[in-house]
Design a protein around this motif. Structure first.
Motif, PDB file in Angstrom:
ATOM      1  N   GLU A  41      48.762  28.280  29.343  1.00  0.00           N
ATOM      2  CA  GLU A  41      48.614  28.186  30.801  1.00  0.00           C
ATOM      3  C   GLU A  41      49.902  28.580  31.519  1.00  0.00           C
ATOM      4  N   ARG A  42      50.395  29.782  31.196  1.00  0.00           N
ATOM      5  CA  ARG A  42      51.596  30.340  31.817  1.00  0.00           C
ATOM      6  C   ARG A  42      51.189  31.590  32.605  1.00  0.00           C
ATOM      7  N   THR A  43      51.299  31.503  33.924  1.00  0.00           N
ATOM      8  CA  THR A  43      50.872  32.600  34.793  1.00  0.00           C
ATOM      9  C   THR A  43      51.616  33.902  34.529  1.00  0.00           C
ATOM     10  N   PRO A  44      52.964  33.890  34.312  1.00  0.00           N
ATOM     11  CA  PRO A  44      53.651  35.169  34.052  1.00  0.00           C
ATOM     12  C   PRO A  44      53.083  35.925  32.853  1.00  0.00           C
ATOM     13  N   LEU A  45      52.719  35.218  31.814  1.00  0.00           N
ATOM     14  CA  LEU A  45      52.152  35.879  30.644  1.00  0.00           C
ATOM     15  C   LEU A  45      50.786  36.471  30.949  1.00  0.00           C
ATOM     16  N   ILE A  46      49.959  35.729  31.690  1.00  0.00           N
ATOM     17  CA  ILE A  46      48.631  36.227  32.046  1.00  0.00           C
ATOM     18  C   ILE A  46      48.756  37.484  32.911  1.00  0.00           C
ATOM     19  N   VAL A  47      49.659  37.431  33.892  1.00  0.00           N
ATOM     20  CA  VAL A  47      49.857  38.587  34.773  1.00  0.00           C
ATOM     21  C   VAL A  47      50.365  39.785  33.973  1.00  0.00           C
ATOM     22  N   THR A  48      51.282  39.546  33.030  1.00  0.00           N
ATOM     23  CA  THR A  48      51.796  40.632  32.190  1.00  0.00           C
ATOM     24  C   THR A  48      50.665  41.282  31.396  1.00  0.00           C
ATOM     25  N   GLY A  49      49.796  40.455  30.840  1.00  0.00           N
ATOM     26  CA  GLY A  49      48.679  40.985  30.064  1.00  0.00           C
ATOM     27  C   GLY A  49      47.716  41.816  30.881  1.00  0.00           C
ATOM     28  N   LEU A  50      47.574  41.499  32.175  1.00  0.00           N
ATOM     29  CA  LEU A  50      46.660  42.253  33.039  1.00  0.00           C
ATOM     30  C   LEU A  50      47.315  43.485  33.654  1.00  0.00           C
ATOM     31  N   VAL A  51      48.595  43.374  34.012  1.00  0.00           N
ATOM     32  CA  VAL A  51      49.276  44.460  34.716  1.00  0.00           C
ATOM     33  C   VAL A  51      49.705  45.571  33.758  1.00  0.00           C
ATOM     34  N   LEU A  52      50.143  45.210  32.548  1.00  0.00           N
ATOM     35  CA  LEU A  52      50.676  46.199  31.617  1.00  0.00           C
ATOM     36  C   LEU A  52      49.704  47.339  31.324  1.00  0.00           C
ATOM     37  N   PRO A  53      48.434  47.066  30.956  1.00  0.00           N
ATOM     38  CA  PRO A  53      47.529  48.200  30.713  1.00  0.00           C
ATOM     39  C   PRO A  53      47.216  49.001  31.965  1.00  0.00           C
ATOM     40  N   ALA A  54      47.201  48.343  33.131  1.00  0.00           N
ATOM     41  CA  ALA A  54      46.944  49.080  34.364  1.00  0.00           C
ATOM     42  C   ALA A  54      48.081  50.058  34.673  1.00  0.00           C
ATOM     43  N   VAL A  55      49.314  49.608  34.499  1.00  0.00           N
ATOM     44  CA  VAL A  55      50.468  50.481  34.730  1.00  0.00           C
ATOM     45  C   VAL A  55      50.484  51.623  33.720  1.00  0.00           C
ATOM     46  N   TYR A  56      50.205  51.297  32.463  1.00  0.00           N
ATOM     47  CA  TYR A  56      50.182  52.332  31.425  1.00  0.00           C
ATOM     48  C   TYR A  56      49.086  53.367  31.703  1.00  0.00           C
ATOM     49  N   GLY A  57      47.924  52.903  32.137  1.00  0.00           N
ATOM     50  CA  GLY A  57      46.844  53.829  32.474  1.00  0.00           C
ATOM     51  C   GLY A  57      47.230  54.775  33.598  1.00  0.00           C
ATOM     52  N   LEU A  58      47.925  54.251  34.614  1.00  0.00           N
ATOM     53  CA  LEU A  58      48.360  55.098  35.724  1.00  0.00           C
ATOM     54  C   LEU A  58      49.381  56.126  35.258  1.00  0.00           C
ATOM     55  N   VAL A  59      50.356  55.696  34.451  1.00  0.00           N
ATOM     56  CA  VAL A  59      51.374  56.618  33.942  1.00  0.00           C
ATOM     57  C   VAL A  59      50.736  57.685  33.063  1.00  0.00           C
ATOM     58  N   PHE A  60      49.779  57.279  32.217  1.00  0.00           N
ATOM     59  CA  PHE A  60      49.093  58.231  31.347  1.00  0.00           C
ATOM     60  C   PHE A  60      48.320  59.259  32.175  1.00  0.00           C
ATOM     61  N   PHE A  61      47.651  58.794  33.229  1.00  0.00           N
ATOM     62  CA  PHE A  61      46.896  59.708  34.090  1.00  0.00           C
ATOM     63  C   PHE A  61      47.807  60.736  34.742  1.00  0.00           C
ATOM     64  N   LEU A  62      48.943  60.277  35.275  1.00  0.00           N
ATOM     65  CA  LEU A  62      49.866  61.197  35.939  1.00  0.00           C
ATOM     66  C   LEU A  62      50.526  62.146  34.941  1.00  0.00           C
ATOM     67  N   ALA A  63      50.848  61.648  33.733  1.00  0.00           N
ATOM     68  CA  ALA A  63      51.524  62.484  32.747  1.00  0.00           C
ATOM     69  C   ALA A  63      50.616  63.583  32.203  1.00  0.00           C
ATOM     70  N   THR A  64      49.325  63.292  32.095  1.00  0.00           N
ATOM     71  CA  THR A  64      48.391  64.279  31.529  1.00  0.00           C
ATOM     72  C   THR A  64      47.713  65.124  32.602  1.00  0.00           C
ATOM     73  N   LEU A  65      48.035  64.876  33.857  1.00  0.00           N
ATOM     74  CA  LEU A  65      47.401  65.639  34.928  1.00  0.00           C
ATOM     75  C   LEU A  65      47.674  67.137  34.840  1.00  0.00           C
ATOM     76  N   PRO A  66      48.915  67.579  34.591  1.00  0.00           N
ATOM     77  CA  PRO A  66      49.144  69.030  34.485  1.00  0.00           C
ATOM     78  C   PRO A  66      48.350  69.683  33.349  1.00  0.00           C
ATOM     79  N   ARG A  67      48.302  69.022  32.180  1.00  0.00           N
ATOM     80  CA  ARG A  67      47.557  69.610  31.065  1.00  0.00           C
ATOM     81  C   ARG A  67      46.073  69.708  31.382  1.00  0.00           C
ATOM     82  N   ARG A  68      45.508  68.667  31.974  1.00  0.00           N
ATOM     83  CA  ARG A  68      44.089  68.692  32.311  1.00  0.00           C
ATOM     84  C   ARG A  68      43.794  69.738  33.376  1.00  0.00           C
ATOM     85  N   ALA A  69      44.761  69.950  34.283  1.00  0.00           N
ATOM     86  CA  ALA A  69      44.582  70.985  35.305  1.00  0.00           C
ATOM     87  C   ALA A  69      44.590  72.373  34.678  1.00  0.00           C
TER      88      ALA A  69
END
Length: 362
Positions: A41-69
């Motif tokens: 029951e530690r909020t920082p850990l829960i938030v880390t678990g939810l935010v980390l994949p969202a941030v990674y997904g955004l970075v992955f989308f931006l990094a692969t945008l030129p190749r997909r284009a």
């Protein structure tokens, strides 16, 4: 003279291997942080678990945008092809995965032989036969991504009806499965290291809280039999089946969920993770009123069908493992089935009634 139009990648590039390793690390770290945060029951850990994949997904989308284009800018080429061989895979849906081996004969480029997998509607399946001529479309720089056109233009349809296409000698080009296995091993290694990183950096929150203090979890309840074992803590519950039994067997999943729900009768679940012999339920924190779902509301009758559909329709060669996750953190229940095999990984997503809404394959 017949010359292959191109060769598929026989191994992954260092960037692709690094991406697979990083993806595994993010998965391991986010799951460990989220589940560990719910347990203690530690909020920082829960938030880390939810935010980390969202941030990674955004970075992955931006990094692969030129190749997909760049790939999207390539104009596909249309050609005639003859079916050298085909094999349909059993499926419970109207679209049947079919392995095709084709000899493709472009009008202005060398002919080549290729092996592909494509879903064909069950009603249209008799239209495809060995030595039959079809119209295909493929990117000139990636001929191993050839696709059969189901509705070609009248001009191409007429040409296919009258044409005779010669076979192309030699083996068919296809994606190397050995590279997929190595990439899978690196992803697994990254997952384990991500898990270890969270345990090391958050060891104070995880282990000190578990040993005692105001945030200590409630006593553990456990039960076992010759064929299954169940363990329930203040925030999680697990059921492990014995040899010869599977969560996909009729009635097993319902029985396992209800055995955990009896102990935490008034607690909603944030996540339910199911594998062949293991069920894990992450309950919402004590006193929480928002988010979550009743784990007993899962569409039990659709689970086995969803797993089978994911194994047979996502284009994953020789599926070896699967995992179904029911996520209700946002309040809306979503089912995700991930299948991993020699050909990579595929995911199928469904709603609370088990109706498939999205598919993505390797």
């Amino acid at each position: 003279m017949t010359v292959p139009a191109g060769a598929p990648p026989t191994h992954n590039t260092p960037a692709e291997l690094a991406l697979g390793f990083l993806t595994g690390g993010v998965i391991g770290a986010s799951l460990t942080a989220f589940i560990g945060g719910c347990i203690v029951e530690r909020t920082p850990l829960i938030v880390t678990g939810l935010v980390l994949p969202a941030v990674y997904g955004l970075v992955f989308f931006l990094a692969t945008l030129p190749r997909r284009a760049r790939e999207a800018a390539v104009v596909p080429r249309t050609a005639l092809a003859v079916i050298e061989d085909l094999e349909a895979v059993k499926s419970e849906t109207s679209d049947v995965p079919v392995r095709f081996e084709l000899s493709v004969a472009p009008a202005d480029a060398p002919a080549f032989r290729v092996e592909i997998r494509q879903e064909i509607n069950l009603v249209e399946l008799p239209d495809y036969r060995v030595r039959g001529v079809v119209v295909v479309e493929y990117p000139p720089d990636r001929p191993w991504k050839t696709r059969i056109m189901r509705r070609p233009t009248p001009e191409w349809e007429e040409r296919a009806a009258k044409a005779r296409v010669d076979s192309v000698p030699g083996p068919a080009m296809k994606i190397d499965t050995q590279a997929g296995r190595f990439d899978g091993l690196l992803t697994l290694l990254g997952l384990l290291l991500g898990l270890a990183a969270v345990l090391v950096f958050f060891r104070t929150d995880l282990f000190d809280s578990a040993e005692g203090g105001s945030g200590a979890p409630e006593p553990t309840s456990s039960s076992s039999s010759s064929s299954s074992t169940g363990v329930v803590t203040s925030a999680t519950g697990t059921v492990t089946l014995g040899p010869g039994r599977s969560m996909l067997d009729k009635g097993e999943l319902r029985k396992a969920v209800e055995s955990l729900a009896e102990v935490r009768d008034e607690r909603l679940a944030l996540t339910v993770v199911m594998q062949d012999h293991l069920l894990t339920v992450v309950f919402s924190p004590t006193g929480a009123r928002a988010g979550g779902f009743d784990p007993r509301s899962l569409p039990y009758d659709r689970v086995a069908g969803l797993v089978e559909e994911a194994r047979t329709t996502l284009g994953v060669d020789s599926p070896q493992s699967w995992q179904l996750t029911a996520d209700g953190v946002t309040g809306s229940l979503t089912l995700r089935v991930v299948v991993t095999g020699d050909g990579g990984t595929g995911m199928l997503e469904a709603d609370a009634q088990g109706k498939v809404s999205r598919r993505s394959g390797s």
